[in-house]
Structures are given as structure tokens and as C-alpha cells.
Design a protein around this motif. Structure first.
Motif, mmCIF file in Angstrom:
data_model
loop_
_atom_site.group_PDB
_atom_site.id
_atom_site.type_symbol
_atom_site.label_atom_id
_atom_site.label_comp_id
_atom_site.label_asym_id
_atom_site.label_seq_id
_atom_site.Cartn_x
_atom_site.Cartn_y
_atom_site.Cartn_z
ATOM 1 N N LEU A 167 0.804 -1.218 0.000
ATOM 2 C CA LEU A 167 0.000 0.000 0.000
ATOM 3 C C LEU A 167 0.839 1.271 0.000
ATOM 4 O O LEU A 167 0.650 2.148 -0.849
ATOM 5 N N VAL A 168 1.779 1.382 0.936
ATOM 6 C CA VAL A 168 2.544 2.616 1.061
ATOM 7 C C VAL A 168 3.403 2.872 -0.178
ATOM 8 O O VAL A 168 3.393 3.982 -0.735
ATOM 9 N N LEU A 169 4.132 1.845 -0.616
ATOM 10 C CA LEU A 169 5.019 2.035 -1.773
ATOM 11 C C LEU A 169 4.260 2.409 -3.050
ATOM 12 O O LEU A 169 4.671 3.341 -3.758
ATOM 13 N N PRO A 170 3.169 1.729 -3.401
ATOM 14 C CA PRO A 170 2.428 2.155 -4.587
ATOM 15 C C PRO A 170 1.943 3.594 -4.500
ATOM 16 O O PRO A 170 1.969 4.322 -5.505
ATOM 17 N N VAL A 171 1.510 4.018 -3.328
ATOM 18 C CA VAL A 171 1.034 5.397 -3.165
ATOM 19 C C VAL A 171 2.182 6.389 -3.354
ATOM 20 O O VAL A 171 2.060 7.379 -4.079
ATOM 21 N N VAL A 172 3.321 6.113 -2.696
ATOM 22 C CA VAL A 172 4.459 7.021 -2.787
ATOM 23 C C VAL A 172 5.012 7.069 -4.209
ATOM 24 O O VAL A 172 5.261 8.149 -4.762
#
Length: 541
Positions: free
Chosen positions: A448-453
Motif C-alpha cells: 500500500l505505502v510504496l504504490p502510493v508514494v
């Protein structure tokens, strides 16, 4: 399973391997510690909050950099191959992602040789301060002989061409020797030398008058900067580009590890060593800039530069102003550090592509290096050893980083985590062979975090370019569209086309067994029979 996946290997063959875990760690450090650590991090930190930047930087390291490093390790180690082979073994349609990463490395490798050639030249220039009273004019006009406007001028610049040729010869020899005796030994020798040289450089810089002022400028915190989204984007961007993650290097290197290797422990060492060197670089660079500012009677902010300007304009001026004959020593240490840092990085960059070709064709390493490697060298010399080389380097570097590495990393993470739903299997593999165990937090960061960033960074850069008053760098539209946007898109197209070509019967797909006890086939992808956990359920939990 598909016929290619289930076909019996033609012969039993073991993949090349590093001599040991610490050789791998040194090689991974050699890849991560590159030019960006020395000439990019200090400027990024200074421009984004000074001492306060350490907070978003550490957050980015722990929430994105190291997790993505583990992600690459897991793919390479479990599926035992270069990016195309590793992704092909994961799922047939993802082979394109692997070739995309390999093509990105082609572009970076082509222009990296030019910068190393400049650094090698400046080691000798430092002894006589060949730039005279105007380091800027010497570098751009006399040394590089840069054309007035971006063009397709293929006029060779001898002072750039011959050092580049020497760099290519050295790199191809190392790669031709192999993983254990070539890459491993080069890293085992190069990294200690680099660290010693830079420590000496930092020690000398700290003794220069005005050094304290430079360090104050770098480390004085601007806490208000933490409220700016741009500062956080800059922190994540620095981590992505400095750790050598997302474009195939760590996938390739981890494929050369033994079956039982502490992947997460090794990744922690590499990640924190890279960041430690960046902070050390910041101390050394800003100590020298503080001296330059005081000697020139201006504020530190007036002499701060990044990238090429810092290395080949600002530092020569520092060398010229250095007291007690320290100038030549500073020059040899600084440009020698650039050379060693860049050399080990260039080896790792080219190994991705050459390993991919070797895996697909089944050719020997020597054959691949002497054909494909030599072809890359010639293309590099013709493109970047000329009067138009700097313009080409500038636009290629920006677009391959912002719209190549970031986009490829985003597609890889989303494909593995959400489309293939294999994040749980990757974590299981890491935990099976490593001391530092991962769990729900790691899956949340990757899923979740990596795709968003990564997505936010990509969109932000795209919007910035689309809404700019003029094309990138003020260059002509045709030039940016051809060597910027055109190059970024063509890497994907080429990757797709190459992925359609059949694997040779003597290729690694047939002759090298993956140490993974199960390969993923189309049925697995459709039915998800062996998935440890559905990614969506893992994140929700």
C-alpha cells in the motif's frame, strides 16, 4: 504449466555465485554508493530543511528504501535469475517488466561511462589546476566543447573519448571475468579504497577555514520544511535513486547468492551503510563549500551546487583556493572517490543487462560481453563522447530516472502484490532464509505505502513537465520528445518486443534450475491455489 516452464532442462547447470555473503554485501554497497551519494544528497538535504531533512530521509529509508530492497532480494534469490528470467519464472506475462528494467540499465550505463571519464581526467587536471581561473568555462567550453544547442552533432571530443574508452575496457574486463573473480574482487578492493579515500578527504575538509560555517548551513534544521509535501517527496526520491532499487540490480545480484543466505540482515547492512556514506559525503562536501564561501566572501548558499556543477565547477574552484598545497591532494581524493564510487556502480548497472542477455540466449559470459557489451561501449562513445554528449546526458538522466525507474518499480510492486497476489510468498521466502523476520507491517508498506508514494511521485513529475512553460531544460521540443519522452516510452516497447522472442533451448530457463521449490504457472495465477494469503486480506488485517 506452460510448455516452456515444464520442459526438462537440457543439462544441469549451476548459476554463477558470489564467493560469500560479505562479498555480496560489498558488491551491493558498491552499486548503492555511487555518484548520487556524493554530489546529490548534500544538495537535496540543504535545499529541503537542512538538519530537519534527516527525519523524512530516515522515514523514507525505513518505509520504502529497505522494504523495496528486500522485495528485489526476494525476487532475485527465489527465482534465481536476472530480471527477465526471474519475472518469467514468476509469470510469463511479467517478463516484459524484467526487460524494461534491463533497458533502463542500458541507458544509465551508456552515460555513466562519460561521467567516469570526466572524473578520471580531472584526477590528472588537479595536479596542475588545468582549469586556470575559470573552472566553469574550462569544463563546458574547453574540455567538453559543448555545442551551443542540443543537436545530433557526432563530433568526437578526444579528451572525453579516450578516458571513456579506458573506462569501458576496464568495466568489460571485470564483467567478462565473472561474478566471483570479477565483480566480487572489484567490489572487495574498490569499496575499502573508496571509504578510506573519502574519510581522508573529509578529515582534510574539516581542517579548512570556514568548514564550521558550511556544516552549520547543512545541519541547521528548518522545521517548517517538514510541513511541505515536496520535502517528503525529495526524501523518498533520494532513497530510491541512491539505494539502486527498482531497476534490476539487486534482483540480479541476489540471484548469485547461495540458497541459505541471510537476505534481510544483508539488506539492513547495505541500506544503513549507504545512508551512512551519504551523511559522510554531506559533511565532506559542505565543509569544503564552507571554506569556498569564506574565501570568496559570500554566504554558503551562494556557492551550493548539485550534480555536475558541484563536481566539475565548484570543487575545482575549492582546489584552486586550498592552502598549503592541499589543492592537488583534495582533487585526487575527490575525483578518485567519484571514480571508484561510479566504477562499482557502473559494473552493477551493466551486469543487469548482460546477465539478462546471457540468460535469454544461453551464450557464455565471454561471448555476451565481447558482443553485446562491446556494442554498448561503441554506442556510448558515439553518443556521449561528442560535443552533444552533455545535452544528451542531461535529458536522458532525468527521464530515465523520473519516468523509468519510478514507473518500473511501481509496475513491479503492483503486479506482484495485487495482480499476482504473491506478496505473501515473497515474505515467506525472506523469512525462510533470513534472521530478521517480516510480517504484516512489511506487507502493508510494500502493498500500500510504496504504490502510493511511487504513484504520487510519478504523477507529480508528469504534471510538472506537462504544465511547465517550456520543455525540460529549455531544450527544443523535438529533442525532449525524442531523447526524453521518446526514450522513456521506447524502453517499454523494446522490453515487450524482446519478451516475445523465444528462449533458446540452451538458455538459463532450461539449463539452470531455480532453487525455488515451486514455479508459478498460469493456473496458479488464475486460481491462486498456492497463495499464502490474499494481499488485500493481509493489508486489511
Amino acid at each position: 504449466m506452460s510448455s516452456q516452464t515444464t520442459s526438462a532442462p537440457v543439462e544441469s547447470s549451476k548459476r554463477e555465485a558470489f564467493g560469500g555473503r560479505w562479498i555480496f554485501i560489498l558488491a551491493a554497497m558498491g552499486s548503492a554508493i555511487g555518484l548520487g551519494n556524493i554530489w546529490r544528497f548534500p544538495y537535496i538535504a540543504y535545499e529541503n530543511g537542512g538538519g530537519a531533512f534527516i527525519i523524512p530521509y530516515l522515514v523514507a529509508l525505513l518505509s520504502a528504501g529497505i522494504p523495496l530492497l528486500f522485495f528485489d532480494y526476494a525476487i532475485g534469490h527465489r527465482f534465481k535469475g536476472s530480471p527477465p528470467l526471474a519475472f518469467r519464472r514468476m509469470a510469463k506475462w511479467t517478463e516484459t517488466i524484467g526487460w524494461w528494467k534491463a533497458m533502463i540499465c542500458v541507458v544509465i550505463g551508456l552515460y555513466y561511462a562519460a561521467i567516469l571519464g570526466w572524473a578520471a581526467s580531472y584526477i590528472f587536471f588537479s595536479s596542475t589546476e588545468a582549469w586556470g581561473d575559470d573552472a566553469n568555462a574550462f569544463f563546458f567550453e574547453e574540455y567538453l566543447q559543448v555545442s551551443d544547442t542540443p543537436s545530433l552533432d557526432f563530433t568526437i571530443v578526444p579528451g572525453v573519448f579516450w578516458p571513456m574508452l579506458a573506462i569501458w575496457v576496464a568495466v568489460l574486463i571485470v564483467l567478462g571475468i565473472g561474478v566471483r573473480r570479477g565483480i566480487g574482487i572489484a567490489s572487495a578492493i574498490g569499496i575499502p579504497i573508496l571509504v578510506v579515500m573519502f574519510l581522508v578527504l573529509v578529515g582534510i575538509s574539516l581542517t579548512l577555514e570556514g568548514a564550521v560555517g558550511g556544516l552549520d548551513a547543512l545541519f541547521t534544521p528548518n522545521w517548517e520544511a517538514l510541513l511541505s509535501p515536496g520535502v517528503w517527496v525529495a526524501a523518498y526520491g533520494q532513497i530510491f535513486f541512491s539505494l539502486s532499487v527498482g531497476f534490476g540490480i539487486m534482483i540480479t545480484y541476489s540471484s548469485y547468492l547461495k540458497k541459505r543466505t541471510n537476505l534481510t540482515g544483508s539488506g539492513m547492512v547495505v541500506g544503513f551503510s549507504n545512508s551512512g556514506f551519504e551523511i559522510l559525503a554531506g559533511i565532506g562536501v559542505f565543509s569544503a563549500l564552507g571554506f569556498m564561501a569564506q574565501a570568496s566572501g559570500v554566504a554558503v548558499g551562494d556557492v551550493v551546487e548539485s550534480g555536475i556543477g558541484l563536481a566539475f565547477v565548484a570543487f575545482p574552484e575549492i582546489i584552486s583556493q586550498a592552502p598549503l598545497g592541499l589543492g592537488p591532494i583534495i582533487g585526487v581524493l575527490f575525483f578518485g572517490s567519484l571514480l571508484f564510487a561510479g566504477f562499482t556502480s557502473m559494473i552493477s548497472i551493466l551486469e543487469v543487462t548482460l546477465s539478462a542477455v546471457k540468460d535469454k540466449t544461453g551464450w557464455s559470459r565471454v561471448t555476451v560481453v565481447s558482443t553485446f557489451g562491446v556494442a554498448l561501449a561503441l554506442l556510448s562513445l558515439v553518443g556521449f563522447g561528442t560535443t552533444s554528449g552533455l545535452h544528451l546526458l542531461d535529458v536522458s538522466d532525468y527521464f530515465v530516472n523520473q519516468f523509468g525507474i519510478v514507473a518500473a518499480a511501481l509496475v513491479a510492486v503492483v503486479s506482484v502484490s495485487w495482480l499476482l497476489r504473491r506478496l505473501g510468498r515473497m515474505v515467506d521466502h525472506l523469512n525462510k532464509v533470513s534472521s530478521f523476520r517480516l510480517g504484516t507491517v512489511y506487507k502493508f508498506l510494500i502493498g500500500l505505502v510504496l504504490p502510493v508514494v511511487l504513484g504520487y511521485t510519478l504523477v507529480l513529475e508528469f504534471i510538472g513537465q506537462m504544465t511547465a512553460d517550456e520543455p525540460y531544460g529549455g531544450m527544443p521540443n523535438w529533442y525532449v520528445n525524442t531523447f526524453g519522452w521518446g526514450m522513456a516510452v521506447s524502453l517499454i516497447v523494446i522490453g515487450f518486443i524482446v519478451s516475445l522472442l523465444p528462449w533458446a533451448k540452451g538458455s538459463a530457463l532450461y539449463t539452470e534450475q531455480s532453487e525455488n521449490e515451486y514455479l508459478l504457472d498460469d493456473a496458479d495465477l488464475t486460481q491462486g491455489k498456492h497463495a499464502a494469503n490474499d494481499t488485500e486480506q493481509e493489508i486489511k488485517s
